[in-house]
Design an enzyme around this catalytic site. Sequence first.
Site, PDB file in Angstrom:
ATOM      1  N   ARG A  79     -39.381 163.486  16.111  1.00  0.00           N
ATOM      2  CA  ARG A  79     -39.204 164.649  15.237  1.00  0.00           C
ATOM      3  C   ARG A  79     -39.929 165.845  15.841  1.00  0.00           C
ATOM      4  NH1 ARG A  79     -43.882 165.507  14.428  1.00  0.00           N
ATOM      5  NH2 ARG A  79     -43.363 167.471  13.436  1.00  0.00           N
ATOM      6  N   GLY A  80     -39.743 167.021  15.195  1.00  0.00           N
ATOM      7  CA  GLY A  80     -40.316 168.253  15.736  1.00  0.00           C
ATOM      8  C   GLY A  80     -39.270 168.883  16.653  1.00  0.00           C
TER       9      GLY A  80
ATOM     10  N   ARG B 113     -29.383 165.603  12.759  1.00  0.00           N
ATOM     11  CA  ARG B 113     -30.131 166.479  11.841  1.00  0.00           C
ATOM     12  C   ARG B 113     -29.619 167.905  12.077  1.00  0.00           C
ATOM     13  NH1 ARG B 113     -36.485 165.900  11.718  1.00  0.00           N
ATOM     14  NH2 ARG B 113     -36.197 166.697   9.597  1.00  0.00           N
TER      15      ARG B 113
ATOM     16  N   ASP C 214     -38.380 175.650  13.359  1.00  0.00           N
ATOM     17  CA  ASP C 214     -37.228 174.834  13.736  1.00  0.00           C
ATOM     18  C   ASP C 214     -36.064 175.697  14.194  1.00  0.00           C
ATOM     19  OD1 ASP C 214     -38.805 173.148  11.561  1.00  0.00           O
ATOM     20  OD2 ASP C 214     -37.767 171.815  12.966  1.00  0.00           O
TER      21      ASP C 214
ATOM     22  N   LYS D 138     -40.628 173.820   8.271  1.00  0.00           N
ATOM     23  CA  LYS D 138     -40.876 172.775   7.283  1.00  0.00           C
ATOM     24  C   LYS D 138     -41.099 173.341   5.876  1.00  0.00           C
ATOM     25  CE  LYS D 138     -40.788 169.243   7.714  1.00  0.00           C
ATOM     26  NZ  LYS D 138     -39.538 168.503   7.393  1.00  0.00           N
TER      27      LYS D 138
HETATM   28  O1  MRU Z   1     -38.908 167.271   9.771  1.00  0.00           O
HETATM   29  P1  MRU Z   1     -39.717 167.503  11.003  1.00  0.00           P
HETATM   30  O2  MRU Z   1     -40.994 166.750  11.027  1.00  0.00           O
HETATM   31  O3  MRU Z   1     -38.905 167.327  12.267  1.00  0.00           O
HETATM   32  O4  MRU Z   1     -40.102 169.047  10.923  1.00  0.00           O
HETATM   33  C1  MRU Z   1     -40.863 169.617  11.945  1.00  0.00           C
HETATM   34  C2  MRU Z   1     -41.259 171.014  11.669  1.00  0.00           C
HETATM   35  O5  MRU Z   1     -40.870 171.611  10.706  1.00  0.00           O
HETATM   36  C3  MRU Z   1     -42.126 171.678  12.690  1.00  0.00           C
HETATM   37  O6  MRU Z   1     -42.951 172.636  12.089  1.00  0.00           O
HETATM   38  C4  MRU Z   1     -41.229 172.371  13.725  1.00  0.00           C
HETATM   39  O7  MRU Z   1     -40.260 171.506  14.222  1.00  0.00           O
HETATM   40  C5  MRU Z   1     -42.010 172.914  14.828  1.00  0.00           C
HETATM   41  S1  MRU Z   1     -42.530 171.631  15.895  1.00  0.00           S
HETATM   42  C6  MRU Z   1     -43.309 172.241  17.210  1.00  0.00           C
END
Ligand code: MRU
Length: 325
Positions: free
Chosen positions: A44-45, A78, A222, A233
């Site tokens: 994730r991320g 996603r 994202d 997020k």
């Molecule tokens: O649902 P996730 O854990 O994939 O969401 C991640 C985030 O919202 C992070 O803040 C974003 O991807 C930046 S990661 C460097």
Amino acid sequence: MRTIDWVDGCPLIIDQTLLPDDVHFISLSTVEEVVTAIRRLAVRGAPALGVAGAMGVALAARLGGDVDDAVRRIRSARPTAVNLAWGVDRAAAHLAEGPAAVLAEALAIRDAELIASHEMGRRGADLLQELAGERMRILTHCNTGGLATVEYGTALAAVRSLHERGGLAEVLVSETRPLLQGARLTTWELRESGVAHRLIADSAGPYLMAQGLVDAVVLGADRICANGDVVNKIGTYAHALGAQAAGIPFVVVAPESTVDCETKSGADVDIEDRDANELSGFGGRRTAPSGTVTLNPAFDVTPHTLVTAIVTDTRVIRIDRGDRP
Ligand code: MRU
């Protein structure tokens, strides 16, 4: 330790759902395993998803079969982080040249993200020192560290870089309901790096800012839209409103691969809606009455009017001064 890499012909990832208790690596040997790992947030991320998407296509090219269908399934695993589709498209553009060319592109994306993390760390720390002075207290949300990238991070790279310069007093880590990326992952990473931090409830953020306990909010993205709106997020928007009310900088750190100038504003972004179980239970136990209807957006949109600056690996975009991506 890399969050994601290519080992023995397959993507190898840390299963982030098992952290902080178990550091367990899994090899993704089928396209279905790649898609499932992305959906259940084992990987994730945004930047890590870009690498996972590209490596997923490299795996599909190596395995053969209906590669176009594999590309479609990985790309749509996603919807919100632009990096996933971006990584998939970059790798898929080489399919006609054969599996080796697709893999070379996936590895190039991995290597570029590694370099980008260190650039963001340096630029982010420079900007924060300019905006918020010495011995800073930072609030961050979700996880933007090595786990969200290949190594080092985006916003957390800037935090680490500040720490290495002796410019950081402490980090307040908001827990990041409902999947606790802050409580489970960011605290784990900061502890490993020896960075002083305290865990807070998401809803405590704006209050603690109003109390004067935070000098800057620093987090990732994202997707960054053409007008400077930031999709990140769920919970980010509340922190941005808190920062505005407290008069402190709100800084976003993300690689160029997260900037999406094809998308005009946050209103045009598909926000992932996740499963009811994530909200109606906790740690495998149901907490809400059986049958409770939920609304569970995984991301929110912070309008550019609340953003001070966006730091990428190549530039600083001063949104507050009218600059746009
Ligand atoms: O649902 P996730 O854990 O994939 O969401 C991640 C985030 O919202 C992070 O803040 C974003 O991807 C930046 S990661 C460097």
